[in-house]
Design a protein around this motif. Sequence first.
Motif, PDB file in Angstrom:
ATOM      1  N   PRO A   1       0.621  -1.577  -0.007  1.00  0.00           N
ATOM      2  CA  PRO A   1       0.396  -0.322  -0.275  1.00  0.00           C
ATOM      3  C   PRO A   1       1.179   1.228   0.004  1.00  0.00           C
ATOM      4  CG  PRO A   1       0.304  -0.914   2.040  1.00  0.00           C
ATOM      5  CD  PRO A   1       1.111  -1.714   1.288  1.00  0.00           C
ATOM      6  N   PRO A   2       0.711   2.694  -1.097  1.00  0.00           N
ATOM      7  CA  PRO A   2       0.893   3.568  -0.274  1.00  0.00           C
ATOM      8  C   PRO A   2       1.146   4.154   0.995  1.00  0.00           C
ATOM      9  CG  PRO A   2      -0.879   3.836  -2.061  1.00  0.00           C
ATOM     10  CD  PRO A   2      -1.083   2.543  -1.027  1.00  0.00           C
ATOM     11  N   PRO A   3       2.328   4.200   1.467  1.00  0.00           N
ATOM     12  CA  PRO A   3       2.756   5.053   3.247  1.00  0.00           C
ATOM     13  C   PRO A   3       2.017   5.977   3.069  1.00  0.00           C
ATOM     14  CG  PRO A   3       4.604   4.929   1.477  1.00  0.00           C
ATOM     15  CD  PRO A   3       3.853   4.283   0.749  1.00  0.00           C
ATOM     16  N   PRO A   4       0.764   5.570   4.773  1.00  0.00           N
ATOM     17  CA  PRO A   4       0.252   7.121   4.838  1.00  0.00           C
ATOM     18  C   PRO A   4       1.123   8.284   5.598  1.00  0.00           C
ATOM     19  CG  PRO A   4      -1.234   5.273   5.933  1.00  0.00           C
ATOM     20  CD  PRO A   4       0.671   4.090   5.135  1.00  0.00           C
ATOM     21  N   GLU A   5       2.810   8.026   5.561  1.00  0.00           N
ATOM     22  CA  GLU A   5       3.241   8.854   6.076  1.00  0.00           C
ATOM     23  C   GLU A   5       3.341   9.805   4.866  1.00  0.00           C
ATOM     24  OE1 GLU A   5       4.191   4.863   8.975  1.00  0.00           O
ATOM     25  OE2 GLU A   5       3.631   5.380   6.501  1.00  0.00           O
TER      26      GLU A   5
ATOM     27  N   SER B   1       2.240  13.511   5.642  1.00  0.00           N
ATOM     28  CA  SER B   1       2.953  14.380   6.500  1.00  0.00           C
ATOM     29  C   SER B   1       3.893  15.253   5.063  1.00  0.00           C
ATOM     30  CB  SER B   1       3.604  13.966   7.286  1.00  0.00           C
ATOM     31  OG  SER B   1       5.061  13.199   6.810  1.00  0.00           O
ATOM     32  N   LEU B   2       4.530  15.332   3.872  1.00  0.00           N
ATOM     33  CA  LEU B   2       5.401  15.918   3.717  1.00  0.00           C
ATOM     34  C   LEU B   2       4.866  17.687   2.771  1.00  0.00           C
ATOM     35  CD1 LEU B   2       6.459  13.429   1.005  1.00  0.00           C
ATOM     36  CD2 LEU B   2       7.557  14.556   2.991  1.00  0.00           C
ATOM     37  N   PRO B   3       5.126  18.524   3.957  1.00  0.00           N
ATOM     38  CA  PRO B   3       4.033  19.794   3.323  1.00  0.00           C
ATOM     39  C   PRO B   3       4.133  20.312   1.861  1.00  0.00           C
ATOM     40  CG  PRO B   3       5.849  20.495   5.103  1.00  0.00           C
ATOM     41  CD  PRO B   3       5.901  18.763   4.700  1.00  0.00           C
ATOM     42  N   ARG B   4       5.818  20.029   1.836  1.00  0.00           N
ATOM     43  CA  ARG B   4       5.966  21.006  -0.248  1.00  0.00           C
ATOM     44  C   ARG B   4       5.029  20.321  -1.040  1.00  0.00           C
ATOM     45  NH1 ARG B   4      11.189  23.901   1.005  1.00  0.00           N
ATOM     46  NH2 ARG B   4      11.665  25.080   3.417  1.00  0.00           N
ATOM     47  N   LEU B   5       5.410  18.986  -0.701  1.00  0.00           N
ATOM     48  CA  LEU B   5       4.942  18.447  -1.588  1.00  0.00           C
ATOM     49  C   LEU B   5       3.970  19.356  -2.951  1.00  0.00           C
ATOM     50  CD1 LEU B   5       6.077  15.024  -3.225  1.00  0.00           C
ATOM     51  CD2 LEU B   5       4.541  14.511  -2.050  1.00  0.00           C
ATOM     52  N   GLU B   6       4.777  18.392  -4.702  1.00  0.00           N
ATOM     53  CA  GLU B   6       3.367  19.646  -5.481  1.00  0.00           C
ATOM     54  C   GLU B   6       2.957  18.091  -6.191  1.00  0.00           C
ATOM     55  OE1 GLU B   6       5.681  22.222  -7.241  1.00  0.00           O
ATOM     56  OE2 GLU B   6       5.733  23.629  -5.378  1.00  0.00           O
TER      57      GLU B   6
ATOM     58  N   PRO C   1      -4.343   6.526   0.667  1.00  0.00           N
ATOM     59  CA  PRO C   1      -4.282   7.274   2.498  1.00  0.00           C
ATOM     60  C   PRO C   1      -5.077   8.171   2.352  1.00  0.00           C
ATOM     61  CG  PRO C   1      -1.915   6.267   1.248  1.00  0.00           C
ATOM     62  CD  PRO C   1      -2.846   6.294   0.177  1.00  0.00           C
ATOM     63  N   SER C   2      -6.337   8.155   3.313  1.00  0.00           N
ATOM     64  CA  SER C   2      -6.922  10.075   3.545  1.00  0.00           C
ATOM     65  C   SER C   2      -6.104  11.065   4.265  1.00  0.00           C
ATOM     66  CB  SER C   2      -7.608   9.685   4.935  1.00  0.00           C
ATOM     67  OG  SER C   2      -6.748   9.079   6.270  1.00  0.00           O
ATOM     68  N   THR C   3      -4.296  10.709   4.131  1.00  0.00           N
ATOM     69  CA  THR C   3      -3.258  11.467   4.919  1.00  0.00           C
ATOM     70  C   THR C   3      -2.836  12.268   3.506  1.00  0.00           C
ATOM     71  OG1 THR C   3      -2.286   9.613   4.597  1.00  0.00           O
ATOM     72  CG2 THR C   3      -2.468  10.299   7.152  1.00  0.00           C
ATOM     73  N   PHE C   4      -3.230  11.779   2.523  1.00  0.00           N
ATOM     74  CA  PHE C   4      -2.479  12.628   1.440  1.00  0.00           C
ATOM     75  C   PHE C   4      -3.607  13.730   0.966  1.00  0.00           C
ATOM     76  CE2 PHE C   4      -0.918   8.977  -1.515  1.00  0.00           C
ATOM     77  CZ  PHE C   4       0.024   8.686  -1.194  1.00  0.00           C
ATOM     78  N   GLY C   5      -4.887  14.151   1.606  1.00  0.00           N
ATOM     79  CA  GLY C   5      -5.933  15.126   1.863  1.00  0.00           C
ATOM     80  C   GLY C   5      -5.028  16.480   2.925  1.00  0.00           C
TER      81      GLY C   5
ATOM     82  N   ILE D   1     -12.853   6.102  -2.433  1.00  0.00           N
ATOM     83  CA  ILE D   1     -11.840   7.604  -2.618  1.00  0.00           C
ATOM     84  C   ILE D   1     -12.457   8.176  -1.474  1.00  0.00           C
ATOM     85  CG2 ILE D   1     -11.562   9.525  -4.361  1.00  0.00           C
ATOM     86  CD1 ILE D   1     -12.003   8.130  -6.754  1.00  0.00           C
ATOM     87  N   PRO D   2     -10.836   8.910  -0.361  1.00  0.00           N
ATOM     88  CA  PRO D   2     -11.680   9.455   0.720  1.00  0.00           C
ATOM     89  C   PRO D   2     -11.512  10.359   0.077  1.00  0.00           C
ATOM     90  CG  PRO D   2      -9.085   9.119  -0.065  1.00  0.00           C
ATOM     91  CD  PRO D   2      -9.716   8.481  -1.037  1.00  0.00           C
ATOM     92  N   ASP D   3     -12.316  11.029   1.300  1.00  0.00           N
ATOM     93  CA  ASP D   3     -13.019  12.970   1.218  1.00  0.00           C
ATOM     94  C   ASP D   3     -12.189  13.599   1.268  1.00  0.00           C
ATOM     95  OD1 ASP D   3     -15.240  11.031   0.818  1.00  0.00           O
ATOM     96  OD2 ASP D   3     -16.249  11.429   2.785  1.00  0.00           O
ATOM     97  N   SER D   4     -11.151  13.105   2.281  1.00  0.00           N
ATOM     98  CA  SER D   4      -9.985  14.209   2.490  1.00  0.00           C
ATOM     99  C   SER D   4      -9.351  14.606   1.170  1.00  0.00           C
ATOM    100  CB  SER D   4      -8.708  13.534   3.404  1.00  0.00           C
ATOM    101  OG  SER D   4      -8.788  12.621   2.707  1.00  0.00           O
ATOM    102  N   LEU D   5      -8.913  13.762  -0.225  1.00  0.00           N
ATOM    103  CA  LEU D   5      -8.821  14.925  -1.267  1.00  0.00           C
ATOM    104  C   LEU D   5      -9.612  15.771  -1.596  1.00  0.00           C
ATOM    105  CD1 LEU D   5      -7.709  10.998  -3.607  1.00  0.00           C
ATOM    106  CD2 LEU D   5      -7.048  12.883  -1.352  1.00  0.00           C
TER     107      LEU D   5
END
Length: 992
Positions: free
Chosen positions: A139-143, A146-151, A165-169, A188-192
């Motif tokens: 799976p894609p790692p939820p961690e 946490s990358l604030p600058r990722l584009e 991962p919902s953390t991608f939101g 698909i997570p709502d967080s996106l």
Amino acid sequence: MHSSIIRNNETDYEALLAFKAATNDPLRSLESWNSSIHFCRWKGITCSSRHQRVIGLNLVNQNLTGFISPHVGNLSFLRFLSLDNNSYTGNLPRELGLLPRLQSLSVSYNSIEGQIPASLSNCTKLLSIVISYNKLAGPPPPELGSLPRLELIAFSRNNISGSIPSTFGNLSSLLRLYGGSNGLTGEIPDSLGRLTKLELVAFGENRLTGFIPPTLLNLSYIKIFDLAANQLEGTLPSYLGNTFPNLQFFSVGINLFTGSIPVSLSNATNLEYLHVGYNRFSGKVPSLVKLNKLGVLALSGNLLGKGESDDLSFISSLVNATSLLSLGLDENNFGGQLPDSFWNLSTTLSRLFLARNQLTGAIPSEIGNFVSLQDLRVNDNRFTGMIPYSIGKLRNLQILDFSRNGFSSNIPSSIGNLSRLLYMYLSENILSSGMPSSLGDCQNLLQLNLSQNGLSGPVAREVLSIPSLRTVDLSQNQLNGTLPVEIGSLKNLEYFNVSGNNFAGEIPSTLGGCVRLEFLDMEGNFLQGNIPSSFSSLRGLQVLDLSSNKLDGQVPSFLGEFNLLALNLSFNDFEGTLPEDGVFKNASVISVSGNPKLCGGIPELKLSKCGLKQHKKSTLSLTLKIVISTSGVILGISMILGFLIFCFLKRETKEPPSNPFGRSMLNVSYQGLLQATGGFSRDSLLGVGSYGSVYKGTLEEKLVAVKVLNLSQHGARKSFMAECEALRNIRHRNLVKVLTACSGVDLQGNDFKALVYEFMPNRSLDDWLHPQSNDNLVRGEIRYLNLVQRLNIAIDIACAVEYLHLQSGTPIVHCDLKPSNVLLDDELVGRVGDFGLARFLSRATDSFSTHQTSSSLLRGTIGYTAPEYGTGSEPSTYGDVYSFGILLLEMFTGKRPTGEMFKDGFGLNSFVQNSLPDRVADIVDPKLLHERETGTETTNGHRHYSSMGNHKCLVKVLSVGVACSADSAKERMSIADVVSELKSSRDALLRR
């Protein structure tokens, strides 16, 4: 290098050397990576001007293999790591998380495995992660959320599983998110929907379920939106085109959406690609009048339209879409006639799909305006009228399907202008008159179907002279006259159906020249005479139907040798004894009823017995009867004794093949193979070929390779039989050993056929020559084949071919020599395999005089097939020598014969011949140029050779390859001379 610089930057220096040590470098891209210059001047290295520390490592497209060293984590100043388009394997090292300054990680188009390391979340300055086109799993790692600058994050085309991962939101800077072509599941997570800067979201070709979150459909910066080929459901909101004003690409096709297509989509004025096909959308298609940039509109496979006259009224809104290339309206409920506005669509249109609707009316002459059309399908509608003469203007057309409509009158002669046409389907209409001879100008046709019409008159000879034809269906017409002898020129013909016509005269004997025929149906005509003896060449036939004609004579016994699935000879005038061997033993596949003069056969056919004429018996005297009986007994005993003596002498000279596949595993079943391969699981899959898939398995604690035939593939059954026949009596150390065969049914009752081979741990020669396509090619520290190893393997192959041609009893032609059909055992000994196209030859002095006993069809592989096969020549030993020559040149140049540089008559043979003998270094595989000179040991204990010896050996070997692959068959080397030359080259090399 200055010692002070090394001391100050020792960590970077050692990390780079460790990176180089883990990398194989066939193109010598890392040649500058040595102590003679500062590492900041090494190829691919960028250093900071102030501290002279490595900030960039860029080795894109350098054909590098090996693995990414974990020491890369010691390049603590690294900002950019770019290794795209190489052949790295192994895992992404978790030590990448030790790079606090890393901004860009790009390793796409490699063969990297394992999981995405969660440690990347420590690289808080990351702007982009591009790891697409690898073999990453898990799976894609939820961690990563946490990358604030990722584009940018791209992990498409991997084996990623699990949920998004919902953390991608939380990736508040994210602009582009690629995750397509994986195995993602869940919703698909709502967080996106919180990614307010998002411009691209692509999760097509996964297994996502549920609904699209409404918040995701409100992101106003979206340009590309791709969720096609999932299991998503629900409806599209009416405001979609308003919330996506920048939309350029919108694809939700192949899902479970319902409802109507939003009217607001027309407000997305930048839209270029709209794919909503293969869902359950219904109702009318809204006006798309503002979509002037539209290039692709795919509405296929829905429930659109109501079968009414105004269903296509939206077409008028597309007339200003001047870049329209593809219009897919097929498989809906559209009714009525094509509106006048239809013919005002862009002339750039190259694909037009209208099939399987309820459209009526005629196709007007304006169809000729679409001069860019390549694919035109209007089949399965209710069109009427004539096929317009203007169809001849579509000179780029490759596919034309007008079948199952109501087109009438004649086929226009202008159709002969379609010189690029590959597929023509005009079946099930009411076309009449004769077949235009101009059809013969369509010299690239592969399939022609004119069945179920009212065509009359003779068959145009020009049509049955198109050399490329593979399928011809003229059935259920009113064609008459005799079948033209020109049909024998169709060397590629596989399917020929002329049933239900009025053909008369004899079956042309030239039909026996169509050696690739699999299906031949001539039922329901007025054909007469015998079945031609030339039919004995049609060993590939699966279906033969000659019923309801006026054929006579005896039923040929050679038909019993064919592997027919159906044989229908009923309602003719055949006579004499029906054979009882081969296919004639199976009453379920043959029909001979309605032939009152036939007798004998198996009891199930219920034919009369073949009795002797009694009046002649009565004239024989008792003495004569005794003499005849005694002579018969003596003759019978003599024949039996002769046969026993022959068998005894044969046993003395040749080991008897008592069991075609050895003694170890004779009774393997489908269930046994299912268990041995883990249910034919993806994890055990070794490869996929033309006729089936090969799996790794364990039988009786022995590793095996199981080739499962795909019986739905044309030729697979014949390939199975050919391979069994070829491997039945041949034994040689350089042939792949077959252990057993399985012929039965699977758990669903379907036919199942498989061959079980000895497992070859080093896989195929192709995997070693072109390792970018291989995922398990690791043998100790060896990553490529050196010169001696290649020579040994070439000799192994040549010895195998020599055995097949000269030492196996009846000469055998392999017909498909190529690197992927050469397997390597644990000692890198070459073994030739895959005898699915093998042919047996007669013992004639001329190798072109063939007697075909295999049921397989000659196909071979483009690039390795001898040129004479393309003109219809029979298989020969000369053809194998040609294939071996090309294989040999590929082994030592590293270039495939089908590479882009080889075209317009310039091939691998010419490439090598033009460079001999002085420019060998310019054409050989670069890996061979990097082997060390005298003093370095190889894996087999031999020492390497000097540069002079290297050069001489390569010149000699390449000269053999050129001589073997000469265009003229008679000018090619004999395989015995090839073996001798290669062995002498190797011996001379090792003596130096």
